[in-house]
Write a protein that holds these residues in place. Structure first.
Motif, PDB file in Angstrom:
ATOM      1  N   ASP A  11      -4.226  11.417   4.583  1.00 48.02           N
ATOM      2  CA  ASP A  11      -3.139  10.301   4.527  1.00 48.02           C
ATOM      3  C   ASP A  11      -1.789  10.993   4.388  1.00 48.02           C
ATOM      4  OD1 ASP A  11      -2.940  11.056   1.974  1.00 48.02           O
ATOM      5  OD2 ASP A  11      -3.088   9.307   1.123  1.00 48.02           O
ATOM      6  N   GLY A  12      -1.830  12.412   4.669  1.00 47.06           N
ATOM      7  CA  GLY A  12      -0.546  12.877   4.635  1.00 47.06           C
ATOM      8  C   GLY A  12       0.223  13.320   3.294  1.00 47.06           C
ATOM      9  N   SER A  41      11.144  17.898   2.741  1.00 50.43           N
ATOM     10  CA  SER A  41      11.271  16.946   1.939  1.00 50.43           C
ATOM     11  C   SER A  41      11.547  17.467   0.468  1.00 50.43           C
ATOM     12  CB  SER A  41      10.294  15.737   1.966  1.00 50.43           C
ATOM     13  OG  SER A  41      10.765  14.795   1.314  1.00 50.43           O
ATOM     14  N   ASN A  64       4.320   6.927   4.342  1.00 53.13           N
ATOM     15  CA  ASN A  64       5.669   6.292   4.045  1.00 53.13           C
ATOM     16  C   ASN A  64       6.851   7.491   4.175  1.00 53.13           C
ATOM     17  OD1 ASN A  64       4.248   4.120   3.232  1.00 53.13           O
ATOM     18  ND2 ASN A  64       4.618   4.388   1.135  1.00 53.13           N
ATOM     19  N   ALA A  71       3.084   7.793  11.209  1.00 50.23           N
ATOM     20  CA  ALA A  71       1.858   7.765  11.632  1.00 50.23           C
ATOM     21  C   ALA A  71       0.848   8.805  10.857  1.00 50.23           C
ATOM     22  CB  ALA A  71       1.557   8.033  13.136  1.00 50.23           C
ATOM     23  N   GLU A  72       1.379   9.917  10.570  1.00 54.62           N
ATOM     24  CA  GLU A  72       0.651  11.022   9.580  1.00 54.62           C
ATOM     25  C   GLU A  72       1.071  10.835   8.220  1.00 54.62           C
ATOM     26  OE1 GLU A  72      -1.510  13.423   9.855  1.00 54.62           O
ATOM     27  OE2 GLU A  72      -1.168  14.336   7.926  1.00 54.62           O
ATOM     28  N   LEU A  73       2.259  10.816   7.818  1.00 52.61           N
ATOM     29  CA  LEU A  73       3.036  10.833   6.546  1.00 52.61           C
ATOM     30  C   LEU A  73       2.728   9.464   5.623  1.00 52.61           C
ATOM     31  CD1 LEU A  73       5.655  13.398   7.436  1.00 52.61           C
ATOM     32  CD2 LEU A  73       3.665  14.166   6.107  1.00 52.61           C
ATOM     33  N   VAL A 132       6.892   2.390   7.137  1.00 51.64           N
ATOM     34  CA  VAL A 132       5.689   2.311   6.269  1.00 51.64           C
ATOM     35  C   VAL A 132       4.579   2.224   7.168  1.00 51.64           C
ATOM     36  CG1 VAL A 132       4.558   1.079   4.477  1.00 51.64           C
ATOM     37  CG2 VAL A 132       7.013   1.140   4.242  1.00 51.64           C
ATOM     38  N   ALA A 164       6.661   8.223  14.473  1.00 59.84           N
ATOM     39  CA  ALA A 164       5.613   9.182  14.664  1.00 59.84           C
ATOM     40  C   ALA A 164       5.453  10.079  13.406  1.00 59.84           C
ATOM     41  CB  ALA A 164       6.471  10.243  15.784  1.00 59.84           C
ATOM     42  N   TYR A 165       6.561  10.151  12.677  1.00 62.05           N
ATOM     43  CA  TYR A 165       6.287  10.618  11.082  1.00 62.05           C
ATOM     44  C   TYR A 165       5.281   9.818  10.319  1.00 62.05           C
ATOM     45  CZ  TYR A 165      10.543  14.031  11.807  1.00 62.05           C
ATOM     46  OH  TYR A 165      11.221  14.998  11.978  1.00 62.05           O
ATOM     47  N   HIS A 209       4.868   7.357  -2.803  1.00 62.19           N
ATOM     48  CA  HIS A 209       6.001   8.504  -2.756  1.00 62.19           C
ATOM     49  C   HIS A 209       6.440   8.538  -1.176  1.00 62.19           C
ATOM     50  CE1 HIS A 209       6.901  12.410  -4.453  1.00 62.19           C
ATOM     51  NE2 HIS A 209       7.026  12.793  -3.198  1.00 62.19           N
ATOM     52  N   PHE A 210       7.582   8.392  -0.908  1.00 62.86           N
ATOM     53  CA  PHE A 210       8.313   8.348   0.332  1.00 62.86           C
ATOM     54  C   PHE A 210       8.829   9.971   0.945  1.00 62.86           C
ATOM     55  CE2 PHE A 210       8.818   4.152   2.130  1.00 62.86           C
ATOM     56  CZ  PHE A 210       7.932   3.519   1.034  1.00 62.86           C
ATOM     57  N   VAL A 211       8.273  10.418   2.095  1.00 67.55           N
ATOM     58  CA  VAL A 211       8.804  11.571   2.541  1.00 67.55           C
ATOM     59  C   VAL A 211      10.258  11.514   3.271  1.00 67.55           C
ATOM     60  CG1 VAL A 211       8.268  13.525   3.640  1.00 67.55           C
ATOM     61  CG2 VAL A 211       6.170  12.395   2.355  1.00 67.55           C
ATOM     62  N   GLN A 212      11.083  12.411   2.941  1.00 70.97           N
ATOM     63  CA  GLN A 212      12.429  12.305   3.481  1.00 70.97           C
ATOM     64  C   GLN A 212      12.452  13.109   4.735  1.00 70.97           C
ATOM     65  OE1 GLN A 212      15.880  13.290   1.313  1.00 70.97           O
ATOM     66  NE2 GLN A 212      17.181  12.809   2.712  1.00 70.97           N
ATOM     67  N   LEU A 239      -5.902   8.679   8.304  1.00 69.67           N
ATOM     68  CA  LEU A 239      -6.529   9.093   9.767  1.00 69.67           C
ATOM     69  C   LEU A 239      -7.720  10.221   9.411  1.00 69.67           C
ATOM     70  CD1 LEU A 239      -3.175  10.473  11.632  1.00 69.67           C
ATOM     71  CD2 LEU A 239      -4.234   8.309  11.539  1.00 69.67           C
ATOM     72  N   PHE A 287       0.441   1.531   7.869  1.00 67.36           N
ATOM     73  CA  PHE A 287      -0.359   0.549   7.053  1.00 67.36           C
ATOM     74  C   PHE A 287       0.219  -0.515   6.388  1.00 67.36           C
ATOM     75  CE2 PHE A 287      -2.945   4.722   7.337  1.00 67.36           C
ATOM     76  CZ  PHE A 287      -4.028   4.301   7.996  1.00 67.36           C
ATOM     77  N   LEU A 325       2.675  16.712  14.048  1.00 68.34           N
ATOM     78  CA  LEU A 325       2.715  16.414  12.844  1.00 68.34           C
ATOM     79  C   LEU A 325       1.324  15.989  12.127  1.00 68.34           C
ATOM     80  CD1 LEU A 325       5.653  14.199  12.592  1.00 68.34           C
ATOM     81  CD2 LEU A 325       5.441  16.094  11.266  1.00 68.34           C
TER      82      LEU A 325
END
Lengths: 531, 531
Positions: free
Chosen positions: A71-72, A164, B246, B242-244, B275, B239-240, B181-184, A54, B277, A151
């Motif tokens: 990109d967060g 996280s 993954n 969109a910023e973070l 995910v 919503a998460y 990396h995925f954010v929990q 973004l 993008f 967020l």
């Protein structure tokens, strides 16, 4: 078995190009920026790279335009430099896919590298006139009204990554504990019992026309009896611990409290642990101290932890004094220090409070009194003045102010001065964050406690597994929905205990966020459950 | 600051001996037994050790007694040998603290070592006449009636540890994914919306006298409007993401379904990921395949994983054929193999089913028909006969049978043959375990879908942040409680998608437990929420 492998397209599946997979050069901003700062990171200098994210802000000048992209993955923005033509359609809040060359900046610039854009594609436009998140100060209250969008502010995005990281590191903390491996469990959330006896629970009923099908007098319950959202997983953790030894859970918890404070939510995560074969409070307070210190230590060594400690704050966190980062480092230093945290009994600390009033000019709205328990003002005084800003365990509270399941203190006085083997951990600035106790593991004593708390009903007793006459229970008594809990004491009941830690409070404490409503992205509290 | 460190006893805190801490020799059964089996483990042979646990069974003979002890750390029991005097008070189910010397057994015995007891203390008695868990076969149904005690059977205890191991390894899986990396995250459970549009939700209301305070016609809502327990965290994950970028969650999910099947619970854990993008289904199906394979691989290399594969089963798992372990290893081998899992479109697989009926003697209760979707019998046939027992992704289902938020398939036919970019993963033996889709990320198209699903109300629209006239909405239309979700499409909305995996089903599949009611220790379903 080999036939299907020949070609997926046989089955109508298109082997299209996947941008996610074919773009080997798509990088996270965090990795790209780290490559310029860390000597051991791979260098991308002068390479063609691709980033998706973004736009945080865009600045258009005559010859060049500059866009900050996030990109967060890091709280930092990546700076992209574009031609006016390339930047024509860019605006704050737009989602873009951008390629370019990673170039070193001339010395003296804020950033060491920037992305010289070769190609940019807007994949999601944003009308800058209406987009609520701008590159400026937004008050916590304003952001709380748009939880689905907040967020997208740098600090709230970081806070999500920090949470996280804490979740991930907890898994390691509980495996590395020197006195044994803890098993993580998922206790149920729909329950029959109100653990605290406070009655401030949420009922769970099917939304459907279930109750209107029958007359109101004889509503059929979906689960055959009324059910509530759990206020604590402790009772179930005791069942797990009886077999598994050491267990823990990070589990949602619900309270229908109307409290309008920055410390309370109606839905929050509780970190709970239960230890079997534990017969004194040291076991539990030592575990809590280990847990918080080890978690802080582990997290301090991660990118998200370092960002929390050093990130510039613009006030969204509600923690905006000039020295906020310095204050925060002091918090962490205290937690990380090897100095053991003091333990003090409730009875002793009450004497100290009374002494402070009588001889040291302390004054309180509520006069300290043994029978009445501790108020928030007392807790703050204990930490700030009696123990010089250290975390403090207060132990052995009066039996009368505590729930039925707590075991008596070792050597507890009888009658009106009786205390129970419990503790609260008070942290500087935020006070209580953990509460725990040894549990009454003896059946007759537990049932006597239940009688005193009006949890034993008069009526025909339900049959218990394996025995019609329930031990220690009078023939006309009934343990109701708590019989299973008493059952845990019938067979092989060892001394045990545990605690619950307010996970969101801890995150807020470590991150320097003053209201729990800003720690939880979608907070639920009295009158509010937006989104 | 130093004063308090001098002595805790100053503050009334007794420095008693902590058995938990001072007993440096207390060992977990798992470590003790491993020491005899693994060459690289520390040896405890001929050493004095201490163990705490429950007695699984006890056998008293004239000169010796033998007790099998479990502390929940391994599915194996530890054998203790005692004198008749020492064993006098021991019975199945009792909790004991036992010390002894770890001695090698003579060759030919089942175990290599046993504990020659020097001291034993019963800390919690168990009446063997009433204790429901004996060393014998207990049917799944019997155990389901005592959920608080069934953890004390070896297999259910193992299952709890296996679940814990899977949770732990998931953290690694989502961090090691090659594409980021995925954010929990912890999405909220109390929500306004019914994601699936099925209406089978639970309402959440305060238990207190809240509603009786007011007349029934004007019930005040605790959260100002009706709230429900979430049926999916997908909307919030969007919503998460969109910023973070993954994100993933392992979060409780609720359905007020009256289904009486071994596949459904009213409360269960869903593993969900989103995910950003991502613009084609490959991204998602590849991620699901990676996730399940990597989790299986990691878990297979842990003690709990090996025990699940090799543990003797006595039928409590409801998976009791003679070849159960062999079958299970075949399941794992398929998941672990490098062979990619086939993908097939719904339209193509429907043709294959029709062909099977017409030309290969297949017969179904429900005739396969494009408009009607797949029945369980069809799914089983697809996996078993059309794809030779492999996991299969079926993609691009008819738009009419799917929720409003799904994006159209690439190149989808118009009107009555329209399909959406979604997939189900079917596993051998249990069928559907994952469902996912690309999400409609364009605002006008999303609103049009919402109209078609009757999710747009006529009435005065709520003001949206920053703009009174909501784009793509007619002046008299209102998005109600879903406006925040549509808002995500107003600013910087990139193509994205995700999926949900039934976590309890996956645990049951990997562990060879045929009913989900036996996978979850305290299951909740229509008519049942014991304990």
């Amino acid at each position: 078995m080999q036939t299907w492998r020949r070609s997926f397209s046989t089955y109508g599946w298109r082997l299209s190009q996947s941008s996610f997979l074919s773009n080997r050069t798509r990088l996270r901003c965090a990795d790209l920026l780290a490559s310029s700062e860390k000597k051991d990171a791979p260098s991308f200098e002068d390479q063609e790279v691709n980033v998706s994210g973004l736009i945080r802000s865009v600045r258009k000048q005559k010859r060049f335009a500059f866009a900050e992209i996030s990109d967060g993955s890091t709280v930092q923005s990546l700076q992209a430099i574009l031609t006016p033509d390339q930047a024509a359609n860019l605006s704050t809040g737009a989602a873009i896919d951008v390629s370019g060359v990673w170039k070193a900046c001339p010395p003296g610039k804020e950033q060491t590298h920037e992305l010289q854009v070769t190609k940019v594609r807007v994949v999601g436009e944003a009308d800058p006139e209406t987009y609520p998140i701008q590159k400026k100060y937004h008050s916590p209250d304003f952001l709380r009204h748009i939880p689905h969008l907040r967020l997208r502010t740098p600090f709230n995005s970081l806070l999500a990554r920090f949470r996280s990281e804490c979740i991930y590191q907890l898994g390691h903390v509980f495996r590395s504990h020197p006195h044994g491996h803890f098993v993580q469990v998922h206790p149920p959330l729909i329950t029959s019992s109100d653990c605290e006896g406070a009655g401030e629970t949420f009922s769970v009923t099917p939304q459907s026309t279930f109750s209107t099908e029958t007359s109101k007098a004889e509503t059929i319950h979906f689960f055959r009896s009324p059910k509530y959202l759990t206020v604590s997983s402790q009772l179930h953790l005791e069942a797990y611990a009886a077999e598994l030894g050491n267990v823990w859970a990070l589990s949602p918890t619900f309270r229908a409290e109307k409290s309008d404070t920055p410390r309370h939510l109606s839905e929050f995560y509780m970190l709970e642990a239960e230890v079997n074969f534990a017969s004194d409070l040291h076991t539990l307070t030592n575990l809590v101290e280990y847990l918080i210190r080890d978690l802080t230590r582990r997290v301090s060594d991660t990118p998200a932890g370092r960002e929390i400690l050093f990130a510039k704050r613009t006030g969204e966190s509600g923690y905006e004094s000039d020295s906020s980062n310095e204050n925060l480092r002091k918090r962490w230093d205290i937690l990380l220090s090897d100095s053991p945290w003091p333990r003090v009994t409730y009875t002793r600390v009450m004497e100290m409070l009374e002494d402070a009033v009588a001889n040291h000019g302390a004054s309180f709205t509520f006069q300290p009194s043994w029978a009445d328990g501790l108020q928030l003002e007392h807790e703050k005084y204990i930490v700030d003045h009696l123990f010089n800003g250290m975390p403090v365990f207060v132990t052995d509270y009066p039996k009368k102010v505590k729930p039925f399941y707590m075991a008596p203190s070792a050597g507890s006085s009888a009658a009106d001065r009786a205390t129970v083997a419990c503790f609260d951990l008070l942290l500087p600035e935020i006070s209580e964050i953990v509460g725990g106790s040894l549990r009454e593991h003896r059946l007759p004593e537990l049932i006597q406690n239940m009688r005193e708390h009006n949890l034993v009903k008069k009526g025909s007793g339900e049959a218990s597994p394996g025995d019609a006459a329930y031990p220690s229970l009078l023939p006309d008594e009934d343990l109701g929905h708590l019989q299973w809990y008493a059952d845990l004491r019938r067979w092989g009941s060892a001394p045990h205990g545990g605690f619950g830690l307010g996970f969101d409070r801890l995150i807020g404490y470590l991150a320097g966020v003053s209201s729990i409503r800003d720690v939880v992205p979608f907070p639920r509290y009295f009158g509010r459950a937006d989104c």
